[in-house]
Design an enzyme around this catalytic site. Structure first.
Site, PDB file in Angstrom:
ATOM      1  N   HIS A   1       3.558  -4.304   9.355  1.00 37.02           N
ATOM      2  CA  HIS A   1       3.824  -4.177  10.589  1.00 37.02           C
ATOM      3  C   HIS A   1       2.694  -3.963  10.985  1.00 37.02           C
ATOM      4  O   HIS A   1       2.288  -4.402  11.722  1.00 37.02           O
ATOM      5  CB  HIS A   1       4.191  -2.931  10.845  1.00 37.02           C
TER       6      HIS A   1
ATOM      7  N   HIS B   1      12.593  -3.115   1.676  1.00 39.08           N
ATOM      8  CA  HIS B   1      12.129  -1.539   2.296  1.00 39.08           C
ATOM      9  C   HIS B   1      13.035  -0.642   1.841  1.00 39.08           C
ATOM     10  O   HIS B   1      13.893  -0.846   2.039  1.00 39.08           O
ATOM     11  CB  HIS B   1      11.580  -2.212   3.767  1.00 39.08           C
TER      12      HIS B   1
ATOM     13  N   TYR C   1      11.016   8.412   1.590  1.00 36.90           N
ATOM     14  CA  TYR C   1      11.226   7.703   0.388  1.00 36.90           C
ATOM     15  C   TYR C   1      11.987   7.752  -0.444  1.00 36.90           C
ATOM     16  O   TYR C   1      11.640   6.757  -1.849  1.00 36.90           O
ATOM     17  CB  TYR C   1       9.900   7.013   0.337  1.00 36.90           C
TER      18      TYR C   1
ATOM     19  N   ARG D   1       6.709   0.413  13.192  1.00 39.75           N
ATOM     20  CA  ARG D   1       7.745  -0.061  12.411  1.00 39.75           C
ATOM     21  C   ARG D   1       9.008  -1.436  12.243  1.00 39.75           C
ATOM     22  O   ARG D   1       9.455  -1.390  11.434  1.00 39.75           O
ATOM     23  CB  ARG D   1       8.361   1.002  11.178  1.00 39.75           C
TER      24      ARG D   1
ATOM     25  N   GLU E   1      12.625  -9.771   2.199  1.00 33.67           N
ATOM     26  CA  GLU E   1      11.609  -8.887   1.605  1.00 33.67           C
ATOM     27  C   GLU E   1      12.718  -6.966   2.288  1.00 33.67           C
ATOM     28  O   GLU E   1      13.659  -7.420   2.321  1.00 33.67           O
ATOM     29  CB  GLU E   1      11.143  -8.426   3.265  1.00 33.67           C
TER      30      GLU E   1
ATOM     31  N   ALA F   1       2.809  -0.767   4.611  1.00 38.40           N
ATOM     32  CA  ALA F   1       2.121  -0.619   6.258  1.00 38.40           C
ATOM     33  C   ALA F   1       2.249  -1.914   6.299  1.00 38.40           C
ATOM     34  O   ALA F   1       2.796  -3.150   7.832  1.00 38.40           O
ATOM     35  CB  ALA F   1       1.650   0.028   6.330  1.00 38.40           C
TER      36      ALA F   1
ATOM     37  N   SER G   1      13.067   2.158   3.435  1.00 44.24           N
ATOM     38  CA  SER G   1      13.964   3.097   3.930  1.00 44.24           C
ATOM     39  C   SER G   1      14.222   2.000   5.719  1.00 44.24           C
ATOM     40  O   SER G   1      14.277   1.328   5.399  1.00 44.24           O
ATOM     41  CB  SER G   1      12.653   3.975   5.177  1.00 44.24           C
TER      42      SER G   1
ATOM     43  N   ARG H   1      13.392   4.009  12.416  1.00 47.01           N
ATOM     44  CA  ARG H   1      12.002   5.160  12.604  1.00 47.01           C
ATOM     45  C   ARG H   1      10.758   5.159  13.504  1.00 47.01           C
ATOM     46  O   ARG H   1      11.772   4.691  14.483  1.00 47.01           O
ATOM     47  CB  ARG H   1      11.110   4.785  10.807  1.00 47.01           C
TER      48      ARG H   1
ATOM     49  N   ASN I   1       7.689  -5.562  -0.947  1.00 44.22           N
ATOM     50  CA  ASN I   1       8.254  -4.815  -0.220  1.00 44.22           C
ATOM     51  C   ASN I   1       6.611  -4.367   0.383  1.00 44.22           C
ATOM     52  O   ASN I   1       5.110  -4.298  -0.782  1.00 44.22           O
ATOM     53  CB  ASN I   1       8.611  -3.019  -1.058  1.00 44.22           C
TER      54      ASN I   1
ATOM     55  N   PRO J   1       0.872  -1.009   0.125  1.00 45.41           N
ATOM     56  CA  PRO J   1      -0.460   0.123   0.048  1.00 45.41           C
ATOM     57  C   PRO J   1       1.048   1.227   0.074  1.00 45.41           C
ATOM     58  O   PRO J   1       1.808   1.249   0.236  1.00 45.41           O
ATOM     59  CB  PRO J   1      -0.851  -0.216   1.364  1.00 45.41           C
ATOM     60  N   ASN J   2       0.692   2.185  -0.850  1.00 44.37           N
ATOM     61  CA  ASN J   2       1.002   3.817  -0.926  1.00 44.37           C
ATOM     62  C   ASN J   2       1.957   3.303  -1.940  1.00 44.37           C
ATOM     63  O   ASN J   2       2.467   4.574  -1.941  1.00 44.37           O
ATOM     64  CB  ASN J   2       1.383   3.928   0.359  1.00 44.37           C
TER      65      ASN J   2
ATOM     66  N   ARG K   1       5.664  11.135  -2.690  1.00 42.75           N
ATOM     67  CA  ARG K   1       4.775  10.433  -1.072  1.00 42.75           C
ATOM     68  C   ARG K   1       5.844  11.457  -0.047  1.00 42.75           C
ATOM     69  O   ARG K   1       7.640  10.153  -0.283  1.00 42.75           O
ATOM     70  CB  ARG K   1       4.101   9.382  -0.693  1.00 42.75           C
TER      71      ARG K   1
END
Length: 150
Positions: free
Chosen positions: A84, A104, A27, A115, A102, A81, A106, A111, A78, A14-15, A22
């Site tokens: 988590h 990411h 990112y 997260r 997996e 969210a 960032s 963070r 990836n 998502p996102n 964003r």
């Protein structure tokens, strides 16, 4: 004898469709389509083919993982969210038993506290975070290496 290229499913959660606009401080400014293009180029050099899919919907990602059986030799994910929060994605990855990495953009451990936990990490062969777009490339390289050697 011609060797078939490895088939890698690339899942963006998502996102991630908003990459480039964003929170560029977190990112970066690279768009999702640019990441997919870079992955396609890197895969070619690794004698692999990537099949990217982005969804903001957990069930779509779960279905894609299920559908990967018999189609793809590896998964690069990836989960955004959902990393988590999603026991469903964790169970899907464990259920198909396809080698998965997996990634990411960032460093999730630098963070917010929430997260720091990944439901996915215990069922994947490895996790790469914090290197921006390079996290995807490193993840793809590691996944292909694992598939070729193990």
């Amino acid at each position: 004898m011609t060797v078939q290229p490895l088939s890698i499913l690339v899942l963006h959660g998502p996102n991630l469709n908003l990459l480039g606009q964003r929170e560029p401080g977190v990112y970066g400014s690279t768009t999702l389509s640019e990441i997919n293009r870079l992955l396609t180029e890197a895969a070619l050099n690794l004698q692999a083919v990537v099949f990217p899919l982005q969804s903001n919907h957990e069930g779509v990602l779960v279905d894609a993982i299920h559908d990967a059986l018999g189609k793809h030799q590896g998964i690069l994910i990836n989960a955004g969210a959902y990393t988590h929060t999603s026991v469903a994605l964790r169970d899907a990855i464990a259920g198909v038993n396809i080698p998965t990495v997996e990634v990411h953009l960032s460093n999730i451990y630098r963070r917010e506290e929430f997260r720091h936990h990944s439901y996915i990490a215990p069922v994947v062969i490895g996790q790469i975070s914090g290197f921006g777009v390079q996290s995807y490339i490193l993840g793809l390289q590691a996944l292909v290496h694992h598939l070729e050697c193990c």
